[in-house]
Design a protein around this motif. Structure first.
Motif, PDB file in Angstrom:
ATOM      1  N   PRO A  42      -3.576   7.909 -37.314  1.00 52.89           N
ATOM      2  CA  PRO A  42      -4.057   9.261 -36.650  1.00 52.89           C
ATOM      3  C   PRO A  42      -3.760  10.562 -35.586  1.00 52.89           C
ATOM      4  O   PRO A  42      -3.573  11.457 -35.688  1.00 52.89           O
ATOM      5  N   LYS A  43      -2.780   9.370 -34.748  1.00 53.43           N
ATOM      6  CA  LYS A  43      -2.105  10.407 -34.094  1.00 53.43           C
ATOM      7  C   LYS A  43      -0.932   9.091 -33.506  1.00 53.43           C
ATOM      8  O   LYS A  43      -0.436   7.694 -33.608  1.00 53.43           O
ATOM      9  N   MET A  44       0.642   9.855 -33.406  1.00 56.95           N
ATOM     10  CA  MET A  44       1.567   8.954 -33.554  1.00 56.95           C
ATOM     11  C   MET A  44       2.926   9.931 -32.530  1.00 56.95           C
ATOM     12  O   MET A  44       2.702  10.963 -33.003  1.00 56.95           O
ATOM     13  N   VAL A  45       3.633   8.925 -32.390  1.00 59.63           N
ATOM     14  CA  VAL A  45       5.470   9.596 -31.731  1.00 59.63           C
ATOM     15  C   VAL A  45       5.864   9.541 -32.904  1.00 59.63           C
ATOM     16  O   VAL A  45       6.294   7.953 -32.833  1.00 59.63           O
ATOM     17  N   ILE A  46       7.300  10.141 -33.139  1.00 62.36           N
ATOM     18  CA  ILE A  46       7.913  10.251 -34.027  1.00 62.36           C
ATOM     19  C   ILE A  46       9.246  10.146 -32.930  1.00 62.36           C
ATOM     20  O   ILE A  46       9.582  11.255 -32.448  1.00 62.36           O
ATOM     21  N   ILE A  47      10.328   8.851 -32.906  1.00 58.42           N
ATOM     22  CA  ILE A  47      11.070   9.560 -31.815  1.00 58.42           C
ATOM     23  C   ILE A  47      12.553  10.160 -33.116  1.00 58.42           C
ATOM     24  O   ILE A  47      12.518   9.475 -33.912  1.00 58.42           O
ATOM     25  N   PHE A  48      13.624  11.043 -32.629  1.00 56.52           N
ATOM     26  CA  PHE A  48      14.502  10.751 -34.262  1.00 56.52           C
ATOM     27  C   PHE A  48      15.912  11.062 -33.102  1.00 56.52           C
ATOM     28  O   PHE A  48      16.273  11.490 -31.587  1.00 56.52           O
ATOM     29  N   LEU A 120       3.843  14.215 -32.844  1.00 56.39           N
ATOM     30  CA  LEU A 120       4.213  14.197 -31.970  1.00 56.39           C
ATOM     31  C   LEU A 120       6.023  13.772 -32.083  1.00 56.39           C
ATOM     32  O   LEU A 120       5.911  12.584 -32.079  1.00 56.39           O
ATOM     33  N   ALA A 121       6.717  15.050 -32.229  1.00 60.49           N
ATOM     34  CA  ALA A 121       7.845  14.183 -32.533  1.00 60.49           C
ATOM     35  C   ALA A 121       9.475  14.749 -31.554  1.00 60.49           C
ATOM     36  O   ALA A 121       8.820  15.960 -31.366  1.00 60.49           O
ATOM     37  N   LEU A 122      10.080  13.967 -31.284  1.00 60.90           N
ATOM     38  CA  LEU A 122      10.756  14.599 -30.556  1.00 60.90           C
ATOM     39  C   LEU A 122      12.356  13.759 -30.560  1.00 60.90           C
ATOM     40  O   LEU A 122      11.923  12.327 -31.017  1.00 60.90           O
ATOM     41  N   SER A 123      13.083  14.339 -29.667  1.00 57.74           N
ATOM     42  CA  SER A 123      14.747  13.555 -29.478  1.00 57.74           C
ATOM     43  C   SER A 123      14.780  12.960 -28.019  1.00 57.74           C
ATOM     44  O   SER A 123      14.643  13.577 -27.112  1.00 57.74           O
ATOM     45  N   PRO A 124      14.846  11.685 -28.076  1.00 55.59           N
ATOM     46  CA  PRO A 124      14.516  11.331 -27.031  1.00 55.59           C
ATOM     47  C   PRO A 124      16.066  11.179 -26.208  1.00 55.59           C
ATOM     48  O   PRO A 124      15.853  11.296 -24.581  1.00 55.59           O
ATOM     49  N   GLU A 125      17.030  12.105 -27.024  1.00 58.01           N
ATOM     50  CA  GLU A 125      18.030  12.066 -25.890  1.00 58.01           C
ATOM     51  C   GLU A 125      17.864  12.785 -24.938  1.00 58.01           C
ATOM     52  O   GLU A 125      18.874  13.389 -23.831  1.00 58.01           O
TER      53      GLU A 125
END
Length: 203
Positions: A42-48, A120-125
């Motif tokens: 139901p809730k997740m963080v996706i790193i790209f 929630l998606a983001l680029s950690p760089e």
């Protein structure tokens, strides 16, 4: 709300049938293979990662729509000017003021806690240029909420893009970073020379 500003509200939204069709059509036309094997959390963080080119987003957004996701993704506020502001907001982008002193992690944690479903998606760089450190905010958000971090990736040599299952943070940053390194070890961005090490500044 302030310019972090979690506007639109951090909440799960599915792409419309039209965007779903557009995403599938564009990805197929470009010859990309989409992989999506994560559980229905139901809730997740996706790193790209790796994010080495502005073109990455032109592959990532259609792929997300193709698999039925319309993730909230964080982007620097400088991109939100003129007609592009409305365009990016409709695609699920949230403007981030990287120079503001507010506690962005706590603001995002509070917003996610109030939602029923979040991707929630983001680029950690934090940049498409080479950097020696990852931004650690994604880790602290997921750790505070005890929600999974899943692995979003792009691999230009094989023309594969997608999301694979990750892990719920343990609080052992060294061990968790090693899991991340292991997954991304064979993934190559468009400009490999722009890829830096996977580590946090405080480690």
């Amino acid at each position: 709300m302030k310019e972090l500003t979690v506007k639109p509200a951090i909440e799960f939204r599915s792409p419309s049938p039209f965007l779903h069709w557009v995403g599938r059509s564009i990805s197929k036309l470009k010859g990309w293979t989409i992989e999506y094997t994560v559980p229905d959390d139901p809730k997740m963080v996706i790193i790209f990662y790796p994010h080495t080119s502005n073109i990455d987003v032109l592959h990532a957004i259609p792929a997300a729509f193709a698999i039925g996701l319309k993730p909230i993704w964080l982007a620097k506020k400088e991109l939100f000017w003129g007609p592009l502001r409305g365009f990016f907001l409709k695609l699920g982008a949230v403007p981030i003021d990287r120079h503001h002193k507010e506690n962005k992690v706590d603001l995002i944690v509070d917003a996610i806690q109030q939602a029923d479903r979040v991707v929630l998606a983001l680029s950690p760089e934090g940049t498409r240029s080479r950097t020696e450190f990852w931004r650690s905010g994604f880790y602290h958000i997921a750790n505070k909420l005890q929600i999974p971090i899943h692995f979003g990736f792009i691999d230009y040599p094989s023309k594969r893009i997608g999301v694979h299952p990750g892990f719920v943070p343990t609080g052992d940053i060294d061990a968790d970073l090693e899991k991340i390194r292991a997954f991304y070890r064979d993934k190559r961005g468009k400009h490999p020379e722009n890829v830096g090490p996977i580590k946090f500044r405080d480690k």
